[in-house]
Design a protein around this motif. Structure first.
Motif, PDB file in Angstrom:
ATOM      1  N   THR A  28       5.681  10.626  66.504  1.00 51.47           N
ATOM      2  CA  THR A  28       5.847  11.755  65.591  1.00 51.47           C
ATOM      3  C   THR A  28       7.151  11.538  64.842  1.00 51.47           C
ATOM      4  O   THR A  28       8.210  11.374  65.452  1.00 51.47           O
ATOM      5  N   PHE A  29       7.065  11.518  63.525  1.00 49.12           N
ATOM      6  CA  PHE A  29       8.233  11.302  62.683  1.00 49.12           C
ATOM      7  C   PHE A  29       8.712  12.653  62.168  1.00 49.12           C
ATOM      8  O   PHE A  29       7.979  13.370  61.499  1.00 49.12           O
ATOM      9  N   GLU A  30       9.935  13.005  62.511  1.00 48.93           N
ATOM     10  CA  GLU A  30      10.544  14.249  62.072  1.00 48.93           C
ATOM     11  C   GLU A  30      11.736  13.914  61.188  1.00 48.93           C
ATOM     12  O   GLU A  30      12.061  12.752  61.002  1.00 48.93           O
ATOM     13  N   GLN A  31      12.385  14.924  60.660  1.00 50.97           N
ATOM     14  CA  GLN A  31      13.488  14.685  59.731  1.00 50.97           C
ATOM     15  C   GLN A  31      14.627  13.886  60.356  1.00 50.97           C
ATOM     16  O   GLN A  31      15.203  13.024  59.716  1.00 50.97           O
ATOM     17  N   ASP A  32      14.942  14.162  61.632  1.00 51.13           N
ATOM     18  CA  ASP A  32      16.110  13.533  62.246  1.00 51.13           C
ATOM     19  C   ASP A  32      15.795  12.649  63.452  1.00 51.13           C
ATOM     20  O   ASP A  32      16.695  12.106  64.072  1.00 51.13           O
ATOM     21  N   LYS A  33      14.494  12.487  63.804  1.00 52.14           N
ATOM     22  CA  LYS A  33      14.162  11.690  64.985  1.00 52.14           C
ATOM     23  C   LYS A  33      12.708  11.219  64.946  1.00 52.14           C
ATOM     24  O   LYS A  33      11.881  11.759  64.221  1.00 52.14           O
ATOM     25  N   ILE A  34      12.437  10.206  65.738  1.00 56.12           N
ATOM     26  CA  ILE A  34      11.084   9.729  65.996  1.00 56.12           C
ATOM     27  C   ILE A  34      10.819  10.003  67.469  1.00 56.12           C
ATOM     28  O   ILE A  34      11.586   9.574  68.332  1.00 56.12           O
ATOM     29  N   THR A  35       9.764  10.751  67.758  1.00 59.61           N
ATOM     30  CA  THR A  35       9.415  11.070  69.136  1.00 59.61           C
ATOM     31  C   THR A  35       8.227  10.209  69.560  1.00 59.61           C
ATOM     32  O   THR A  35       7.240  10.122  68.843  1.00 59.61           O
ATOM     33  N   VAL A  36       8.347   9.565  70.718  1.00 59.15           N
ATOM     34  CA  VAL A  36       7.289   8.728  71.274  1.00 59.15           C
ATOM     35  C   VAL A  36       6.706   9.458  72.472  1.00 59.15           C
ATOM     36  O   VAL A  36       7.443   9.909  73.349  1.00 59.15           O
ATOM     37  N   LEU A  38       3.850   9.189  75.595  1.00 61.56           N
ATOM     38  CA  LEU A  38       2.978   8.362  76.421  1.00 61.56           C
ATOM     39  C   LEU A  38       2.345   9.255  77.481  1.00 61.56           C
ATOM     40  O   LEU A  38       2.962  10.203  77.938  1.00 61.56           O
ATOM     41  N   PRO A  39       1.116   8.967  77.913  1.00 63.21           N
ATOM     42  CA  PRO A  39       0.493   9.816  78.929  1.00 63.21           C
ATOM     43  C   PRO A  39       1.161   9.717  80.297  1.00 63.21           C
ATOM     44  O   PRO A  39       1.046  10.611  81.109  1.00 63.21           O
ATOM     45  N   SER A  40       1.909   8.643  80.544  1.00 60.85           N
ATOM     46  CA  SER A  40       2.487   8.425  81.873  1.00 60.85           C
ATOM     47  C   SER A  40       3.881   9.012  82.064  1.00 60.85           C
ATOM     48  O   SER A  40       4.426   8.963  83.160  1.00 60.85           O
ATOM     49  N   GLY A  41       4.475   9.565  81.026  1.00 56.37           N
ATOM     50  CA  GLY A  41       5.842  10.069  81.175  1.00 56.37           C
ATOM     51  C   GLY A  41       6.178  11.115  80.141  1.00 56.37           C
ATOM     52  O   GLY A  41       5.381  11.452  79.277  1.00 56.37           O
ATOM     53  N   SER A  42       7.366  11.622  80.240  1.00 57.77           N
ATOM     54  CA  SER A  42       7.830  12.632  79.290  1.00 57.77           C
ATOM     55  C   SER A  42       8.072  11.992  77.923  1.00 57.77           C
ATOM     56  O   SER A  42       8.399  10.817  77.837  1.00 57.77           O
ATOM     57  N   PRO A  43       7.954  12.775  76.850  1.00 58.07           N
ATOM     58  CA  PRO A  43       8.280  12.240  75.524  1.00 58.07           C
ATOM     59  C   PRO A  43       9.753  11.867  75.453  1.00 58.07           C
ATOM     60  O   PRO A  43      10.583  12.464  76.121  1.00 58.07           O
ATOM     61  N   PHE A  44      10.068  10.868  74.666  1.00 62.65           N
ATOM     62  CA  PHE A  44      11.462  10.528  74.426  1.00 62.65           C
ATOM     63  C   PHE A  44      11.658  10.329  72.931  1.00 62.65           C
ATOM     64  O   PHE A  44      10.726   9.994  72.214  1.00 62.65           O
ATOM     65  N   SER A  45      12.873  10.558  72.462  1.00 57.36           N
ATOM     66  CA  SER A  45      13.160  10.541  71.030  1.00 57.36           C
ATOM     67  C   SER A  45      14.233   9.520  70.696  1.00 57.36           C
ATOM     68  O   SER A  45      15.121   9.246  71.497  1.00 57.36           O
ATOM     69  N   PHE A  46      14.115   8.985  69.479  1.00 59.40           N
ATOM     70  CA  PHE A  46      15.102   8.070  68.938  1.00 59.40           C
ATOM     71  C   PHE A  46      15.627   8.674  67.645  1.00 59.40           C
ATOM     72  O   PHE A  46      14.843   9.116  66.802  1.00 59.40           O
ATOM     73  N   PRO A  47      16.935   8.722  67.454  1.00 61.00           N
ATOM     74  CA  PRO A  47      17.484   9.327  66.228  1.00 61.00           C
ATOM     75  C   PRO A  47      17.165   8.479  65.001  1.00 61.00           C
ATOM     76  O   PRO A  47      17.108   7.253  65.073  1.00 61.00           O
ATOM     77  N   ILE A  48      16.919   9.150  63.882  1.00 59.16           N
ATOM     78  CA  ILE A  48      16.810   8.469  62.592  1.00 59.16           C
ATOM     79  C   ILE A  48      18.211   8.487  62.004  1.00 59.16           C
ATOM     80  O   ILE A  48      18.765   9.550  61.741  1.00 59.16           O
ATOM     81  N   ARG A  49      18.790   7.315  61.828  1.00 57.73           N
ATOM     82  CA  ARG A  49      20.205   7.226  61.464  1.00 57.73           C
ATOM     83  C   ARG A  49      20.456   7.226  59.965  1.00 57.73           C
ATOM     84  O   ARG A  49      21.601   7.255  59.528  1.00 57.73           O
ATOM     85  N   PHE A  50      19.396   7.125  59.178  1.00 55.04           N
ATOM     86  CA  PHE A  50      19.535   7.164  57.731  1.00 55.04           C
ATOM     87  C   PHE A  50      18.248   7.764  57.164  1.00 55.04           C
ATOM     88  O   PHE A  50      17.217   7.755  57.823  1.00 55.04           O
ATOM     89  N   PRO A  51      18.274   8.331  55.963  1.00 51.72           N
ATOM     90  CA  PRO A  51      17.088   9.010  55.424  1.00 51.72           C
ATOM     91  C   PRO A  51      15.888   8.075  55.283  1.00 51.72           C
ATOM     92  O   PRO A  51      16.013   6.946  54.830  1.00 51.72           O
ATOM     93  N   ILE A  52      14.712   8.550  55.715  1.00 49.89           N
ATOM     94  CA  ILE A  52      13.470   7.790  55.585  1.00 49.89           C
ATOM     95  C   ILE A  52      12.458   8.696  54.886  1.00 49.89           C
ATOM     96  O   ILE A  52      12.144   9.779  55.368  1.00 49.89           O
ATOM     97  N   SER A  53      11.933   8.245  53.752  1.00 49.14           N
ATOM     98  CA  SER A  53      10.899   9.026  53.066  1.00 49.14           C
ATOM     99  C   SER A  53       9.505   8.533  53.445  1.00 49.14           C
ATOM    100  O   SER A  53       8.535   9.275  53.367  1.00 49.14           O
ATOM    101  N   GLN A  54       9.402   7.263  53.844  1.00 43.56           N
ATOM    102  CA  GLN A  54       8.139   6.716  54.313  1.00 43.56           C
ATOM    103  C   GLN A  54       8.404   5.484  55.162  1.00 43.56           C
ATOM    104  O   GLN A  54       9.434   4.845  55.037  1.00 43.56           O
TER     105      GLN A  54
END
Length: 71
Positions: A28-36, A38-54
C-alpha cells in the motif's frame, strides 16, 4: 536512490518466505510510507524519503511469480 546515491537500508527482523511455499504480498503506497502486508506477520512500513507521484519500476529477483494484481 536519489541523485545516484542509495539512502540507508531498512530491514525487518524476520524473513517471511520459505522455499516452495506460496505467499501473498500486498503493498500500500501512502503519502509518507509504503506498507507491506504478509499473511504470516504484522504489517510493516518503510518511509518514503522523497516525493513520489508514481512508481514506474519494481524489481524482484529469484522469485516465481504466479500472478500480479494492480489496483
Amino acid at each position: 536512490m536519489i541523485g545516484g546515491s542509495w539512502g540507508n537500508e531498512q530491514k525487518e527482523g524476520f524473513f517471511p518466505f520459505q522455499t516452495g511455499s506460496t505467499t501473498k504480498v500486498s503493498f500500500t503506497f501512502e503519502q509518507d510510507k509504503i506498507t507491506v502486508r504478509l499473511p504470516s506477520g504484522s504489517p510493516f512500513s518503510f518511509p518514503i524519503r522523497f516525493p513520489i507521484s508514481q512508481i514506474t519500476y519494481v524489481s524482484v529477483d529469484e522469485l516465481e511469480t504466479k500472478s500480479i494484481t494492480l489496483n
